[in-house]
Design a protein around this motif. Sequence first.
Motif, mmCIF file in Angstrom:
data_model
loop_
_atom_site.group_PDB
_atom_site.id
_atom_site.type_symbol
_atom_site.label_atom_id
_atom_site.label_comp_id
_atom_site.label_asym_id
_atom_site.label_seq_id
_atom_site.Cartn_x
_atom_site.Cartn_y
_atom_site.Cartn_z
ATOM 1 N N UNK A 1 47.259 36.902 44.294
ATOM 2 C CA UNK A 1 47.882 35.784 43.588
ATOM 3 C C UNK A 1 49.379 35.735 43.896
ATOM 4 N N UNK B 1 34.158 39.534 43.410
ATOM 5 C CA UNK B 1 34.703 38.417 42.621
ATOM 6 C C UNK B 1 35.654 37.545 43.417
ATOM 7 N N UNK B 2 35.899 37.891 44.672
ATOM 8 C CA UNK B 2 36.887 37.120 45.436
ATOM 9 C C UNK B 2 38.244 37.770 45.352
ATOM 10 N N UNK B 3 39.288 37.051 45.806
ATOM 11 C CA UNK B 3 40.626 37.641 45.887
ATOM 12 C C UNK B 3 41.086 38.194 44.543
ATOM 13 N N UNK B 4 41.597 39.421 44.568
ATOM 14 C CA UNK B 4 42.069 40.052 43.333
ATOM 15 C C UNK B 4 43.445 39.586 42.954
ATOM 16 N N UNK B 5 43.968 40.139 41.846
ATOM 17 C CA UNK B 5 45.279 39.715 41.371
ATOM 18 C C UNK B 5 46.361 39.895 42.427
ATOM 19 N N UNK C 1 38.426 41.336 33.362
ATOM 20 C CA UNK C 1 38.086 39.968 33.760
ATOM 21 C C UNK C 1 36.572 39.809 33.892
ATOM 22 N N UNK D 1 39.000 45.319 38.007
ATOM 23 C CA UNK D 1 38.975 44.043 37.285
ATOM 24 C C UNK D 1 37.929 44.033 36.177
#
Lengths: 208, 208
Positions: A207, A200-204, A152, A149
Amino acid sequence: MTAAAQPQRSGRRPGESGTREAILAAARGAFAELGYDRATIRGIAAGAAVDPALVIHYFGSKDELFGAALEIPVVPGLVLERAAAADPAEIGATIARAFLEAWEPPDNRQRLVAMVRSAMTNEVALGMVREYLGRRVFGPITQALGVPDAELRANLVGSQFIGLAMMRYIARIEPLASASVDRLVAALGPTMQRYLTGELGPGPSAEG
Amino acid sequence: MTAAAQPQRSGRRPGESGTREAILAAARGAFAELGYDRATIRGIAAGAAVDPALVIHYFGSKDELFGAALEIPVVPGLVLERAAAADPAEIGATIARAFLEAWEPPDNRQRLVAMVRSAMTNEVALGMVREYLGRRVFGPITQALGVPDAELRANLVGSQFIGLAMMRYIARIEPLASASVDRLVAALGPTMQRYLTGELGPGPSAEG
């Protein structure tokens, strides 16, 4: 050594500043119309009716010409060099300090304000700033990081810096506007550190 | 219940939208000239040649009139209510989500862009936005926190949100522009949490 790297002139030739301005105008037109990739030193030189060698003589490289056309006073490469030389555990604070120190001088600050105002009100200027950030700031950070990431992460770093610049230098909101650089480095460093290297928390993939 | 809270009209009276606009114009003039404190409903009503009760009827309160004059589509009170009701350990993520959800609808986003553009190019608009942020956003956060350096904390939160809004909604820089709200809440939540309740580093007493 430093002196040898800069063009030495016995005096200002008549028309020199006009030539510089003509090159910058041609560059702004070319970058706006063609984008960074397709704009060439040769084409910009032709637009300004000068020899390509003169463009290099005045501006050094396409990258530097791009920065000059945007009137960006700070070469991101210098910030990135400092970041690359930093202890990885201190990269957040290093980037925060490099950014703040670059923008603190009033001249630089004035140009930052002009750049942000242009980008907010003019689509061509916004396109140039967007391309500049992507190519010269976020791209190199991204490449240097080697983390997932990375794009981002670089965007998040940029968003905090841009917001800080707006509140501190443009809107001049207190107490942020008067806080010392040291204090802001302490406040922002861990944010930058986490954006660049942390969780960063949950990745793409998480989603929908 | 919701319907009862809104003014019910049998039909649009001629001149109603003209009256609203006249009140908003008088309000913008009064807030810009006098500032929020010294501007009064009574004075604004006089400027618009209407009864003060009509101002309240249309806008509810001076605060809401101020937001309407700035064309700010989100009442910060709602964001702050959600934050106050949140688990203290989750206040960062709660504020991040409330902010993002408030600005995601295209209508709101458009007005945000207009507001930021106005503030960047017009000192009067900037003054109004600055006062609005201080009074309606940073002030209440500060009061609710009960932590040292509350003003600086609120400024830092604001700087991250403003930068995010610029990159995501105005400059539309990828991948930030297309990231999901959930992803951004995960990325920004810990930043907000630390700015609001965490260790900020050396305090003002450590400054030279």
